[in-house]
Design a protein around this motif. Structure first.
Motif, short mmCIF file in Angstrom:
data_model
loop_
_atom_site.label_atom_id
_atom_site.label_comp_id
_atom_site.label_asym_id
_atom_site.label_seq_id
_atom_site.Cartn_x
_atom_site.Cartn_y
_atom_site.Cartn_z
N THR A 43 0.84 -1.20 0.00
CA THR A 43 0.00 0.00 0.00
C THR A 43 0.87 1.25 0.00
O THR A 43 0.60 2.21 -0.73
CB THR A 43 -0.93 0.00 1.23
OG1 THR A 43 -1.78 -1.15 1.16
CG2 THR A 43 -1.77 1.26 1.30
N ALA A 44 1.93 1.24 0.80
CA ALA A 44 2.83 2.40 0.87
C ALA A 44 3.55 2.62 -0.46
O ALA A 44 3.78 3.76 -0.87
CB ALA A 44 3.83 2.21 2.00
N ALA A 47 1.29 4.53 -2.77
CA ALA A 47 0.82 5.83 -2.32
C ALA A 47 1.67 6.96 -2.90
O ALA A 47 2.87 6.79 -3.12
CB ALA A 47 0.87 5.89 -0.79
N GLY A 52 5.86 6.14 -1.75
CA GLY A 52 5.43 5.56 -3.01
C GLY A 52 6.22 6.02 -4.22
O GLY A 52 5.87 5.70 -5.34
#
Length: 125
Positions: A43-44, A47, A52
């Motif tokens: 998820t990071a 981002a 990200g």
């Protein structure tokens, strides 16, 4: 077994800290904690911002086993499975903190201290 996960987008690390005993009955909770670590890093990565940034260095998953007081074979099996998933996604798995004697001895007995890619995680002090 108790676990806690922290993510640091600036350092591009996700750290899973483990405490207590990790026995067969803890397999599901260990697998869940490692799944959350992997998912949090993914998820990071996606981002916007420092975590990200595709041009930045890759993320590292960090395992802090310094608080473990005993481990069973299932501990190594679940960590190995997580390492395979992380490796396929381009994320390294490293250790933070001192290596408890119980982990070092069990890793040597089970052969996980000699597994390519995991040797640094389970060998040494």
């Amino acid at each position: 077994m108790n676990s806690h996960t922290d993510f640091d987008p600036q350092k591009r690390t996700g750290t899973l800290t483990l405490r207590g005993v990790c026995a067969t009955e803890d397999a599901a909770s260990l697998a869940q904690a490692l799944r959350e670590l992997v998912d949090g890093i993914e998820t990071a990565k996606a981002a916007p911002g420092p975590g990200g940034d595709a041009e930045a260095p890759p993320w590292t998953a960090v395992l802090d086993m310094s608080g473990l007081s005993a481990v069973g074979m299932v501990f190594f099996e679940v960590v190995f499975a997580a390492w395979l998933v992380l490796s396929q996604r381009g994320t390294a798995l490293s250790r933070h903190g001192p290596q408890p004697d119980c982990v070092r001895q069990a890793a040597a007995l089970t052969g996980f201290a000699a597994v390519p890619g995991l040797a640094a995680l389970f060998s040494g002090a």
